[in-house]
Design an enzyme around this catalytic site. Structure first.
Site, PDB file in Angstrom:
ATOM      1  N   PHE A  43       0.864  -1.172   0.000  1.00  0.00           N
ATOM      2  CA  PHE A  43       0.000   0.000   0.000  1.00  0.00           C
ATOM      3  C   PHE A  43       0.905   1.229   0.000  1.00  0.00           C
ATOM      4  O   PHE A  43       1.942   1.222   0.673  1.00  0.00           O
ATOM      5  CB  PHE A  43      -0.865   0.075   1.266  1.00  0.00           C
ATOM      6  CG  PHE A  43      -1.667  -1.151   1.560  1.00  0.00           C
ATOM      7  CD1 PHE A  43      -2.960  -1.277   1.077  1.00  0.00           C
ATOM      8  CD2 PHE A  43      -1.158  -2.175   2.347  1.00  0.00           C
ATOM      9  CE1 PHE A  43      -3.713  -2.410   1.361  1.00  0.00           C
ATOM     10  CE2 PHE A  43      -1.894  -3.302   2.640  1.00  0.00           C
ATOM     11  CZ  PHE A  43      -3.175  -3.420   2.146  1.00  0.00           C
ATOM     12  N   TYR A 111      -0.828  18.117  -7.863  1.00  0.00           N
ATOM     13  CA  TYR A 111      -1.163  16.967  -7.027  1.00  0.00           C
ATOM     14  C   TYR A 111      -2.040  15.991  -7.800  1.00  0.00           C
ATOM     15  O   TYR A 111      -1.738  14.793  -7.906  1.00  0.00           O
ATOM     16  CB  TYR A 111      -1.870  17.446  -5.764  1.00  0.00           C
ATOM     17  CG  TYR A 111      -2.311  16.334  -4.841  1.00  0.00           C
ATOM     18  CD1 TYR A 111      -1.384  15.492  -4.246  1.00  0.00           C
ATOM     19  CD2 TYR A 111      -3.664  16.132  -4.557  1.00  0.00           C
ATOM     20  CE1 TYR A 111      -1.786  14.470  -3.389  1.00  0.00           C
ATOM     21  CE2 TYR A 111      -4.068  15.127  -3.699  1.00  0.00           C
ATOM     22  CZ  TYR A 111      -3.132  14.295  -3.119  1.00  0.00           C
ATOM     23  OH  TYR A 111      -3.531  13.287  -2.285  1.00  0.00           O
ATOM     24  N   PHE A 139     -11.728  10.941  -1.211  1.00  0.00           N
ATOM     25  CA  PHE A 139     -12.411  12.228  -1.191  1.00  0.00           C
ATOM     26  C   PHE A 139     -12.395  12.728   0.257  1.00  0.00           C
ATOM     27  O   PHE A 139     -13.342  12.571   1.007  1.00  0.00           O
ATOM     28  CB  PHE A 139     -13.844  12.078  -1.711  1.00  0.00           C
ATOM     29  CG  PHE A 139     -13.940  11.948  -3.209  1.00  0.00           C
ATOM     30  CD1 PHE A 139     -14.595  12.901  -3.959  1.00  0.00           C
ATOM     31  CD2 PHE A 139     -13.369  10.880  -3.866  1.00  0.00           C
ATOM     32  CE1 PHE A 139     -14.691  12.787  -5.344  1.00  0.00           C
ATOM     33  CE2 PHE A 139     -13.452  10.749  -5.244  1.00  0.00           C
ATOM     34  CZ  PHE A 139     -14.123  11.706  -5.991  1.00  0.00           C
TER      35      PHE A 139
END
Length: 299
Positions: A43, A111, A139
């Site tokens: 990850f 970004y 989000f």
């Protein structure tokens, strides 16, 4: 767990989880860690969004160059599963709301641009090396672990909820709201907020999905409901009982009016469901962390 010394906190790592301090841009370090621990999956997350337009080189260095180095090491060590922390910022100014997983991607800041470059790179790495991946588009990850023992502690805080909570913690006099003339009901930016524990479960489901199906994928992680900056401030006032003065400042460049996710695909394919459904519960979990760690992990 791999953590950069400059930005991480060893105190946040649960007992029994091995910690290696280093940088994913350091290939020798990665080779050493992978040879030692022999992971089945990786990850990776780099989610600092301050200085959106003022420091593009840092974003390319971390999100592109760092990801390339990490993937090269993974291929060399035959690690076949990768979960990439992407972002809502890849969509730029969305064509509709909520934003679907397959909607047009047109980033408006470095970004989002560099996260999209990394997403596209993964497609080609899969074709060449059969490395399976899932991109999770966050989000606004927020909140803290229910135990109150794991939360946000940044040297230079940029996330809205911790910044707001610094006011009732007497660390700042007021909260600044950057722009009140956006095309939203109250004029302030609208964002989708998802609790970090819900996002953590999505990572686990992503690994299970890849192992079970052998299929790579991309998923938006949101609630389908956005909250404006003023609404987040009001929620914090309700949770803390503090007045939390706010002052309007000029807009920041590179901020879309609204970013809200449609997460139906993640719900259907991964079986992902949010457990934290109200913004007050999310803020309350963060408030619990800050009350028990008024000076962060250094306390």
């Amino acid at each position: 767990m791999i953590c950069r010394q400059a930005s991480g906190h060893k105190e946040s790592v649960p007992a029994g989880v091995p910690l290696e301090v280093g940088n994913i841009k350091d290939r020798a370090f990665l080779d050493s860690v992978f040879a030692k621990h022999k992971p089945d999956a990786v990850f990776v997350s780099y989610t600092v969004v301050a200085g959106l337009l003022s420091d593009p080189l840092s974003y390319y260095e971390n999100n592109v160059s760092g990801t390339v180095t990490l993937l090269q090491a993974m291929v060399a060590h035959e690690i076949k599963y990768f979960v990439f922390s992407s972002t809502a910022a890849i969509f730029g100014y969305p064509e509709k709301s909520p934003i679907g997983d397959a909607d047009r991607k047109s980033p408006i800041n470095p970004y989002g641009e560099t996260k999209l470059v990394a997403e596209n790179l993964l497609k080609w790495v899969e074709q060449a090396h059969d490395l399976k991946y899932v991109c999770l588009r966050y989000f606004n990850a927020c909140g803290a672990d229910a135990s109150g023992e794991i939360g946000e502690d940044h040297a230079d805080e940029t996330h809205l909820i911790p910044l707001i909570l610094q006011v009732p913690m007497d660390k700042r006099e007021k909260i600044y709201i950057f722009g009140d003339d956006y095309n939203t009901p109250d004029g302030t930016c609208i964002r989708d907020y998802v609790h970090v524990s819900d996002i953590a479960r999505a990572h686990i489901y992503s690994i299970e999905h890849m192992v079970k199906t052998g299929v790579s994928n991309q998923f938006n992680l949101g609630s389908g409901k956005g909250y404006s900056v003023k609404e987040i401030v009001d929620a914090a006032r309700k949770v803390t009982g503090h007045a939390i003065p706010a002052e309007i400042k000029a807009r920041r460049p590179g901020d879309p009016d609204a970013l809200v996710a449609a997460s139906a695909k993640a719900e259907e394919v991964l079986g992902w469901k949010r457990k934290y459904l109200s913004i007050e519960d999310i803020v309350a979990s963060a408030w619990k962390w800050h009350l028990s760690h008024p000076h962060g992990y250094s306390a």
